[in-house]
Design an enzyme around this catalytic site. Structure first.
Site, PDB file in Angstrom:
ATOM      1  N   GLY A 143      51.449   0.667-106.199  1.00  0.00           N
ATOM      2  CA  GLY A 143      51.109   1.566-105.090  1.00  0.00           C
ATOM      3  C   GLY A 143      49.646   1.981-105.138  1.00  0.00           C
ATOM      4  CE1 TYR A 145      56.613  11.719 -99.747  1.00  0.00           C
ATOM      5  CE2 TYR A 145      55.384  13.619 -98.933  1.00  0.00           C
ATOM      6  CZ  TYR A 145      55.520  12.561 -99.816  1.00  0.00           C
ATOM      7  OH  TYR A 145      54.550  12.365-100.774  1.00  0.00           O
ATOM      8  CD1 TRP A 175      46.788  15.774 -96.773  1.00  0.00           C
ATOM      9  CD2 TRP A 175      44.749  16.057 -95.912  1.00  0.00           C
ATOM     10  NE1 TRP A 175      46.891  16.664 -95.750  1.00  0.00           N
ATOM     11  CE2 TRP A 175      45.650  16.868 -95.207  1.00  0.00           C
ATOM     12  CE3 TRP A 175      43.413  16.084 -95.568  1.00  0.00           C
ATOM     13  CZ2 TRP A 175      45.240  17.682 -94.147  1.00  0.00           C
ATOM     14  CZ3 TRP A 175      43.011  16.908 -94.529  1.00  0.00           C
ATOM     15  CH2 TRP A 175      43.909  17.686 -93.822  1.00  0.00           C
TER      16      TRP A 175
HETATM   17  N1  LIG Z   1      49.619   9.154-100.185  1.00  0.00           N
HETATM   18  C1  LIG Z   1      49.490  10.470-100.046  1.00  0.00           C
HETATM   19  O1  LIG Z   1      48.780  10.968 -99.168  1.00  0.00           O
HETATM   20  C2  LIG Z   1      50.216  11.410-100.993  1.00  0.00           C
HETATM   21  C3  LIG Z   1      50.096  12.794-100.794  1.00  0.00           C
HETATM   22  C4  LIG Z   1      50.754  13.652-101.683  1.00  0.00           C
HETATM   23  C5  LIG Z   1      51.496  13.141-102.723  1.00  0.00           C
HETATM   24  N2  LIG Z   1      51.611  11.796-102.869  1.00  0.00           N
HETATM   25  C6  LIG Z   1      52.442  11.291-103.967  1.00  0.00           C
HETATM   26  O2  LIG Z   1      51.625  10.511-104.821  1.00  0.00           O
HETATM   27  C7  LIG Z   1      52.405   9.496-105.439  1.00  0.00           C
HETATM   28  C8  LIG Z   1      51.732   8.141-105.250  1.00  0.00           C
HETATM   29  O3  LIG Z   1      51.625   7.893-103.843  1.00  0.00           O
HETATM   30  P1  LIG Z   1      50.846   6.628-103.265  1.00  0.00           P
HETATM   31  O4  LIG Z   1      49.868   7.131-102.282  1.00  0.00           O
HETATM   32  O5  LIG Z   1      50.406   5.754-104.377  1.00  0.00           O
HETATM   33  O6  LIG Z   1      52.041   5.941-102.461  1.00  0.00           O
HETATM   34  P2  LIG Z   1      52.352   4.386-102.215  1.00  0.00           P
HETATM   35  O7  LIG Z   1      51.102   3.610-102.092  1.00  0.00           O
HETATM   36  O8  LIG Z   1      53.344   4.373-101.099  1.00  0.00           O
HETATM   37  O9  LIG Z   1      53.047   3.941-103.573  1.00  0.00           O
HETATM   38  C9  LIG Z   1      54.383   4.247-103.848  1.00  0.00           C
HETATM   39  C10 LIG Z   1      54.947   3.099-104.639  1.00  0.00           C
HETATM   40  O10 LIG Z   1      56.352   3.369-104.835  1.00  0.00           O
HETATM   41  C11 LIG Z   1      57.039   2.162-104.648  1.00  0.00           C
HETATM   42  N3  LIG Z   1      58.427   2.355-104.239  1.00  0.00           N
HETATM   43  C12 LIG Z   1      58.906   2.806-103.064  1.00  0.00           C
HETATM   44  N4  LIG Z   1      60.247   2.734-103.057  1.00  0.00           N
HETATM   45  C13 LIG Z   1      60.619   2.228-104.267  1.00  0.00           C
HETATM   46  C14 LIG Z   1      61.862   1.893-104.844  1.00  0.00           C
HETATM   47  N5  LIG Z   1      63.011   2.058-104.188  1.00  0.00           N
HETATM   48  N6  LIG Z   1      61.868   1.379-106.100  1.00  0.00           N
HETATM   49  C15 LIG Z   1      60.719   1.186-106.778  1.00  0.00           C
HETATM   50  N7  LIG Z   1      59.505   1.465-106.271  1.00  0.00           N
HETATM   51  C16 LIG Z   1      59.455   1.985-105.019  1.00  0.00           C
HETATM   52  C17 LIG Z   1      56.290   1.460-103.530  1.00  0.00           C
HETATM   53  O11 LIG Z   1      56.601   0.095-103.531  1.00  0.00           O
HETATM   54  P3  LIG Z   1      56.447  -0.756-102.153  1.00  0.00           P
HETATM   55  O12 LIG Z   1      54.989  -0.855-101.934  1.00  0.00           O
HETATM   56  O13 LIG Z   1      57.127  -2.036-102.484  1.00  0.00           O
HETATM   57  O14 LIG Z   1      57.140   0.038-101.087  1.00  0.00           O
HETATM   58  C18 LIG Z   1      54.841   1.754-103.915  1.00  0.00           C
HETATM   59  O15 LIG Z   1      54.351   0.774-104.794  1.00  0.00           O
HETATM   60  C19 LIG Z   1      53.801   9.621-104.822  1.00  0.00           C
HETATM   61  O16 LIG Z   1      54.613  10.399-105.649  1.00  0.00           O
HETATM   62  C20 LIG Z   1      53.551  10.370-103.528  1.00  0.00           C
HETATM   63  O17 LIG Z   1      54.691  11.083-103.095  1.00  0.00           O
HETATM   64  C21 LIG Z   1      50.981  10.918-102.058  1.00  0.00           C
END
Ligand SMILES: NC(=O)c1ccc[n+]([C@@H]2O[C@H](COP(=O)([O-])OP(=O)(O)OC[C@H]3O[C@@H](n4cnc5c(N)ncnc54)[C@H](OP(=O)(O)O)[C@@H]3O)[C@@H](O)[C@H]2O)c1
Length: 306
Positions: free
Chosen positions: A14, A148, A170
């Protein structure tokens, strides 16, 4: 010689995952600030022995497989970056969202406890309702407005007191799908953009978050921590700033209100959920630098894909 700290990183493919894996492996990360480390100490080659786990290795909806992976890894620390992050889709896909963000975090926490691994799991500003009118600190009452946010809060509540919860917001990284990428693509193609000026939050550069997480991997403090770049902002301000960095004039971004969004997003977002990093600072850790520095670094560090 001291033994390498063994770290299992889940969600390793991710946006944050790729930056965390490379940071712990002492590899270059695009968009990183070479001067920023939360404890002013870089990562030594070989300090961490990193096991990178993706959805391909273990699907988080399979709790048995997840527990088996934790048992096999025997990690000192688990950094959980896997999550269901499609905020609007989650409104209709509630069961899958809860399976990944709630139940799987509980399974991880239990499995980590059984083998003596320290769990660090990432949560979100969307656990708050935005009504406070000021930056949120860790102990503020929660009140998620969307599925979410509620699923992430449920995941937090599954954690034991030993676990470390890091709320961020963000997020944008050079290698991730994020709003900044969309802004830069629109700027390059000569388009204009419309962004809301009535939602306030804190930008977090994935490379900076990865460097902030290093100190938590070392210290394993437990409890809840807020990590984001310094300074609250709005998406309109981010778009305006990025447009200027990319040579576009002040007519590039237009401010709109949330009520003007067509179609209206499925998920309600908090009006103001910027995260205070006071606790991180008071613990002797440096929070990530101001958000404009971070956005400028990301734009300068873009790879050929955007
Ligand atoms: N992005 C934001 O703005 C934001 C804001 C606040 C908090 N966060 C938190 O920060 C953390 C990292 O977020 P990120 O931005 O890196 O998100 P991301 O790019 O969506 O990465 C999430 C990862 O989780 C994997 N995933 C989803 N469903 C899964 C499953 N069933 N089994 C195994 N893996 C799974 C996804 O795989 P696929 O790619 O194959 O779906 C992806 O590699 C998360 O906890 C998120 O909630 C993010």
């Amino acid at each position: 010689m001291t033994r390498a700290t063994r770290v299992l990183v889940t969600g390793a493919a991710g946006q944050v995952g790729v930056d965390v894996v490379d940071t712990l492996r002492a590899l270059p990360v695009p968009g990183a600030d070479e001067h920023y480390w939360a404890d002013a100490r870089g990562v030594d080659v070989g300090e961490f022995d990193v096991l990178a786990l993706t959805r391909h290795d273990v699907d988080f909806t399979d709790e048995t497989a997840l527990a088996a992976a934790v048992d096999r890894a025997r990690a000192d620390v688990i950094v959980n970056l896997a999550a269901y992050t499609a905020v609007d889709r989650a409104e209709a896909d509630t069961a899958t969202c809860y399976a990944v963000n709630d139940a799987a975090v509980g399974a991880l926490s239990r499995a980590a406890g059984e083998v003596g691994s320290h769990l660090i799991t990432i949560s979100t500003d969307y656990v708050f309702d935005g009504a406070k009118g000021a930056s949120y600190v860790e102990d503020d009452p929660t009140g998620p407005l969307n599925v979410y946010g509620a699923s992430k809060l449920a995941g937090e509540r599954r954690c034991s007191d030993r676990d470390t919860i890091v709320r961020t917001s963000w997020v944008m990284g050079v290698r991730g799908r994020n709003v900044l990428r969309v802004i830069a693509q629109r700027a390059a193609s000569g388009d204009t953009v419309r962004f809301v000026s009535d939602q306030m939050g804190t930008v977090t550069v994935a490379a900076d978050l990865a460097r902030a997480l290093v100190v938590l991997v070392r210290e394993r403090p437990g409890g809840t921590w807020h990590v984001a770049n310094e300074g609250a902002t709005t998406w309109f301000d981010v778009a305006t700033f990025a447009g200027r960095e990319l040579g576009r004039g002040d007519d590039f971004a237009t401010a709109i209100s949330t009520a003007d969004l067509v179609p209206a997003p499925a998920a309600t977002r908090p009006a103001r959920a910027d995260l205070s990093t006071e606790k991180f600072l008071a613990a002797g850790f440096r929070p990530p630098p101001p958000w404009r520095d971070g956005v400028a670094r990301l734009l300068a560090g873009r790879d050929g894909s955007w």
